[in-house]
Design a protein around this motif. Structure first.
Motif, PDB file in Angstrom:
ATOM      1  N   THR A   7       0.788  -1.031  -0.037  1.00  0.00           N
ATOM      2  CA  THR A   7       0.003  -0.083  -0.003  1.00  0.00           C
ATOM      3  C   THR A   7       0.846   1.209  -0.104  1.00  0.00           C
ATOM      4  O   THR A   7       0.330   2.375   0.235  1.00  0.00           O
ATOM      5  N   VAL A   9       2.733   4.586  -0.981  1.00  0.00           N
ATOM      6  CA  VAL A   9       2.466   5.526  -2.005  1.00  0.00           C
ATOM      7  C   VAL A   9       3.863   6.103  -2.233  1.00  0.00           C
ATOM      8  O   VAL A   9       4.496   6.834  -1.222  1.00  0.00           O
ATOM      9  N   ARG A  11       5.888   9.129  -3.031  1.00  0.00           N
ATOM     10  CA  ARG A  11       5.506  10.465  -3.155  1.00  0.00           C
ATOM     11  C   ARG A  11       6.800  11.442  -3.701  1.00  0.00           C
ATOM     12  O   ARG A  11       7.847  11.483  -3.267  1.00  0.00           O
ATOM     13  N   HIS A 182      -3.729  15.078  -1.371  1.00  0.00           N
ATOM     14  CA  HIS A 182      -3.625  14.285  -2.848  1.00  0.00           C
ATOM     15  C   HIS A 182      -2.870  13.096  -2.471  1.00  0.00           C
ATOM     16  O   HIS A 182      -3.640  11.982  -2.789  1.00  0.00           O
ATOM     17  N   GLU A 183      -1.919  13.294  -1.546  1.00  0.00           N
ATOM     18  CA  GLU A 183      -1.044  11.872  -1.281  1.00  0.00           C
ATOM     19  C   GLU A 183      -2.079  11.064  -0.171  1.00  0.00           C
ATOM     20  O   GLU A 183      -2.094  10.036  -0.474  1.00  0.00           O
ATOM     21  N   ALA A 185      -5.302  10.758  -0.309  1.00  0.00           N
ATOM     22  CA  ALA A 185      -6.499  10.119  -1.150  1.00  0.00           C
ATOM     23  C   ALA A 185      -5.656   9.086  -1.875  1.00  0.00           C
ATOM     24  O   ALA A 185      -6.444   7.921  -2.177  1.00  0.00           O
ATOM     25  N   LYS A 186      -4.484   8.957  -2.526  1.00  0.00           N
ATOM     26  CA  LYS A 186      -3.742   7.990  -2.950  1.00  0.00           C
ATOM     27  C   LYS A 186      -3.601   6.796  -1.959  1.00  0.00           C
ATOM     28  O   LYS A 186      -3.790   5.572  -2.455  1.00  0.00           O
ATOM     29  N   ARG A 189      -6.812   4.836  -1.420  1.00  0.00           N
ATOM     30  CA  ARG A 189      -7.234   4.137  -2.829  1.00  0.00           C
ATOM     31  C   ARG A 189      -6.443   2.928  -2.632  1.00  0.00           C
ATOM     32  O   ARG A 189      -6.723   1.873  -3.005  1.00  0.00           O
ATOM     33  N   ARG A 190      -5.133   2.791  -2.200  1.00  0.00           N
ATOM     34  CA  ARG A 190      -4.423   1.564  -2.003  1.00  0.00           C
ATOM     35  C   ARG A 190      -4.949   0.943  -0.919  1.00  0.00           C
ATOM     36  O   ARG A 190      -4.623  -0.471  -1.133  1.00  0.00           O
ATOM     37  N   SER A 194     -12.501   4.660  -1.794  1.00  0.00           N
ATOM     38  CA  SER A 194     -12.768   5.788  -2.465  1.00  0.00           C
ATOM     39  C   SER A 194     -13.523   6.961  -1.829  1.00  0.00           C
ATOM     40  O   SER A 194     -14.870   6.596  -1.514  1.00  0.00           O
TER      41      SER A 194
END
Length: 864
Positions: A7, A9, A11, A182-183, A185-186, A189-190, A194
């Protein structure tokens, strides 16, 4: 090197920072537990942008001994297959390391073909100075081939100041490690989530981008029925976060530190002295500094020595405080309130005083600190009003009643304010002990601001008496304390103006408002300044000083926006003044627009003078559009106004309506005695003149002398009535002279309305003197609302303008193309002086003063 979770992210902004920073010798990554330091560095190492092989060592508690530490460093080099000569050797003793070994290691690294990145993760566990000095030595003697990356919760013992001075260090701190929305939210999503943008923003804001907190929330939301609702309502009390913070942070701290954090968890910001008060100790400064250095979710703010806890950590600590020390929280809030108030942070103190619903204590604190005026003006008014919004309006005691009165007056609800002041008076009268100075001062000041049921000269005398009593009480206050509350004097001066305004003593009210405005020089008096500007604009609009009224009204509206005064705190007076200005300039569309904006403000309904002025303008607008019955209905609906100014304005308007419907007798009947007011006498004279009683009208006008008390409005109206009387007497020469004087008086203000309402006699007189129409084309040009029968279109005074010569038209055409004077001269083959002469003639004929106005006026008249 740690295994990266699926999971993770990536960056980019931080990976690029790491790539750039490892071109130098030292990179330091610090942040609290769970900030994502290790995951970031491991992600960077795995994605391959490192300048060479990465040697990774996870530092443990037992690595604190120099010999052990360097043994593991050498082992890490071998584990990651970075070739080092066999002759380097290994430490012999656990507690010591031979300096020659460090020399050999440095030499070997310096001779490598490629740079090597040494990552030391968890360096906060190393507290031995010998280890730090060894690292400094190796880094300084390995040349450019060693790139050291240190991951730590605290700053290491290396001489960082020297590295910073030499520009040999790059630092990534906790604030930069925080996830953006933004990060976040990513990351969600991982985890298969949503969420809406609003939910992600709420969760990111609540966690302040803390990586571990976001991941723990994501895990919890995977089991939640409604992930969006979880995100929006997240408070940090969920057990997944609580367990982490308790185990990773709080339980690892000494008992004294835990006690301090629990007791200060009620604070948004912590001061060492306040922390000592709450704990009964004297070592808070040292403990807080240590926590900040250790990145233990405590950080120094931009106003040292103040610091703050991470909001999530604070919420966990407060829950722990209630379970571990039940019943202590209210006492802590009261201690904090007193300390903050005594140290110049009254609003913060009141937040603690009201947190437990102790309204008597909170209100007394506000009153005794002479801060009741802060409920009416200043940057903290909204916060204070919100704090006391939960206080019952019938809560017993003089102080709560005074606070409730101030809140009501701030909302422009004078009746509610009077009721609360009556309650305060009852409590003061029945009190066994004499009230405090703060209570007496607050009571007198609020009585002055609230006004009363008296009217006219009685109200003015009462207001003057209360203003003197307020000043006498202020004299009893210590000067340093009084200097901290400039709003008291500003409010005292402003309080005098209300009675003068309602009594129709506009000149005195205007002077008093300017005197009050002069006292509004600081941030805490800004609401008073806004009120003063609106009242000044309204008085000036009534007196016909339209330019000043417009300037003050616009300044007031700008101040309201700049100061962030909320809608329910605004008065609408500025828009009311702008409506009056637009109406008197015959811009009926703008007048209606501003009048609607003024009526949309709730405070207007509680102000009798403004309510009456609103009715006057609405009625006059209806009259301007020919709706006589509608105009009369507006005035009748507003009847019953008791203030002299309001009664005067409504009576004048009713009289004007009757004149418009051709009923001079009713117009006279609508006006009683003049009351010594010029405007009233002018309206009565107009009614008698319409009735054919020129003698009575002349006596009324003669009684006004040389207009020493008349404003522009009355001055112009008086001149026009005398001109009308002269026309009736066939004395056209006198009438023309009086008309010229009226036009000259009205021109600076573009004051059209008295002329458009004057009647046919004015048109005939202008036809006799076409030069007046040319000179005063600001009046005779077609007005904004022209075209509808009974509207401003019929008010236009169409007088032909003096024609432009062919050469003047040529000059004007060039000017319309934005050509300079020199360019016009070259285009027309004339001298520059000739062009200037033509321009002056054009300005005179079009009655303008600038080139842009001339072009606009010419286009309006179809000359271009």
């Amino acid at each position: 090197m740690p295994v990266l979770p699926r999971t993770l992210v990536s960056r980019k902004r931080l990976l690029e920072r790491l790539t750039d920073s490892t071109t130098g010798p030292l990179t330091l990554i610090t942040g609290p537990a769970g900030a994502g330091k290790t995951a970031l560095t491991a992600s960077w190492a795995n994605e391959g942008p490192a300048p060479g092989p990465v040697v990774w060592l996870n530092v443990r508690d037992d690595d604190n001994a120099p010999g052990v530490f360097w043994s593991y460093v050498l082992g890490a080099f071998r584990f990651h297959r970075v070739p080092l000569p066999d002759g380097i050797g290994s430490p012999v003793l656990a507690d010591d390391v031979d300096r020659s070994l460090l020399v050999r290691l440095s030499s070997a690294v310096a001779q490598l073909h490629r740079p090597v990145v040494l990552v030391l993760d968890g360096l906060e566990r190393v507290t031995a100075r010998d280890v730090a000095s060894g690292l400094d030595f190796v880094l300084g003697h390995s040349g450019p081939q060693l790139r050291l990356v240190l991951i730590s919760r605290v700053d290491p013992l290396l001489p960082l100041h020297r590295y910073r001075a030499e520009d040999r260090i790059s630092e990534i701190r906790g604030a930069e490690l925080a996830f953006t929305s933004h990060e976040a939210a990513k990351l969600l999503r991982r985890h298969g989530l949503s969420l809406s943008e609003e939910s992600v923003g709420a969760l990111t804001g609540r966690t302040e981008g803390w990586a571990a907190g976001l991941r723990l929330c994501a895990l919890a939301m995977q089991r939640a029925d409604d992930p969006d609702r979880f995100a929006r309502s997240f408070t940090g009390s969920q057990h997944v976060v609580t367990d982490y913070l308790l185990a990773e942070v709080l339980d690892a701290l000494p008992p004294a530190t835990q006690n301090l954090l629990l007791r200060t968890s009620i604070l948004e910001r912590i001061h060492p002295q306040l922390a000592n008060v709450l704990t009964g100790r004297d070592d808070a400064e040292w403990i807080l500094a240590h926590l900040a250095r250790a990145n233990a979710f405590v950080e120094v703010t931009g106003d040292p020595p103040w610091c703050r806890c991470h909001p999530l950590f604070s919420s966990v600590l407060r829950a722990h405080l209630r379970s571990r020390l039940p019943g202590l929280e209210p006492r802590l809030h009261r201690l904090a309130a007193r300390w903050l108030a005594d140290n110049g942070r009254l609003t913060e103190g009141l937040e603690h005083a009201t947190a437990t619903g102790d309204w008597a204590y909170a209100a007394t604190l506000l009153i005794d600190h002479l801060a009741v005026g802060r409920l009416l003006t200043g940057p903290d008014t909204h916060r204070l009003e919100r704090l006391f919004s939960g206080m019952p309006t019938t809560f017993p005691g003089a102080a709560p009643a005074l606070v409730a009165a101030a809140c009501a007056l701030a909302r422009h609800n004078a009746p509610a304010g009077w009721a609360q002041l009556d309650r305060a008076q009852a409590h003061l009268g029945g009190a066994a002990a004499a009230p405090s100075l703060g209570t007496r001062l607050a009571h007198t000041l609020l009585l002055l601001l609230a006004g009363g049921e008296e009217h006219g000269s009685t109200a003015c005398a009462t207001a003057e008496s209360l203003a003197h009593r307020t000043r006498d009480l202020m004299a009893e206050v210590a000067q340093p304390c009084l200097e901290q509350h400039p709003e008291i004097e500003a409010l005292r001066r402003y309080g005098r103006t209300g009675a003068l305004f309602e009594a129709g003593r506009l000149g005195e009210a205007h002077d008093a408002l300017e005197h009050a405005l002069a006292a509004c020089t600081t941030e805490v008096t800004r609401t008073v300044r806004y009120e003063c500007l609106g009242r000044l604009a309204l008085i000036e609009s009534v007196r016909g000083e339209l330019r000043r009224a417009q300037a003050h009204a616009r300044e007031g509206l700008e101040a309201a926006e700049e100061y962030g005064i909320p809608h329910h705190r605004r008065t609408g007076v500025c828009h009311l003044a702008l409506a009056a200005v637009a109406f008197d300039r015959s811009d009926l569309q703008s007048a209606r627009h501003h009048l609607d904006l003024a009526a949309d403000v709730s405070g207007m309904a509680h102000d009798p003078v403004c309510a009456a002025e609103t009715a006057v303008l609405r009625a006059r607008l209806e009259l301007a559009y020919g709706n006589i019955q509608a105009a009369l209905a507006v005035v009748d609906t507003a009847g019953g106004a008791h203030a002299e100014q309001s009664a005067l304005r409504l009576a004048e308007t009713r009289s004007a309506i009757h004149l418009a419907r051709g009923d001079p007798a009713a117009a006279i009947g609508a006006l009683r005695d003049t009351g010594g007011m010029p405007a009233y006498a002018v309206s009565l004279a107009a009614a008698h003149l319409a009735a054919g009683d020129t003698e009575r009208a002349a006596r009324l006008l003669a009684g006004l002398g040389q207009f020493d008390r008349a404003g522009v409005t009355d001055h112009v109206r008086i001149l026009l009535l005398r001109a009308q009387a002269a026309v009736l007497d066939k004395d056209f020469a006198t009438a023309e002279g009086l008309l010229a004087r009226a036009l000259d008086a009205a021109r600076p203000e573009q004051f059209r309305r008295p002329f458009t309402e004057a009647g046919p006699w004015l048109r005939h007189l202008l036809a006799r003197r076409p030069d007046l129409g040319v000179t005063h084309s600001w009046l005779t040009e077609r007005l904004a609302d022209a075209g509808t029968p009974g509207s401003a279109g019929d008010d236009s005074l169409s007088v032909p303008a003096e024609a432009l010569s062919p050469r003047e038209r040529d000059v004007l055409r060039c000017a319309a193309h934005m050509m300079s004077t020199e360019e016009i001269a070259a285009e027309l083959y004339v001298s520059v002086n000739t062009v200037k002469t033509h321009l002056k003639s054009i300005y005179r004929k079009l009655s303008v003063s600038r080139r842009s106005e001339a072009v606009r006026r010419a286009r309006e008249r179809k000359l271009l």
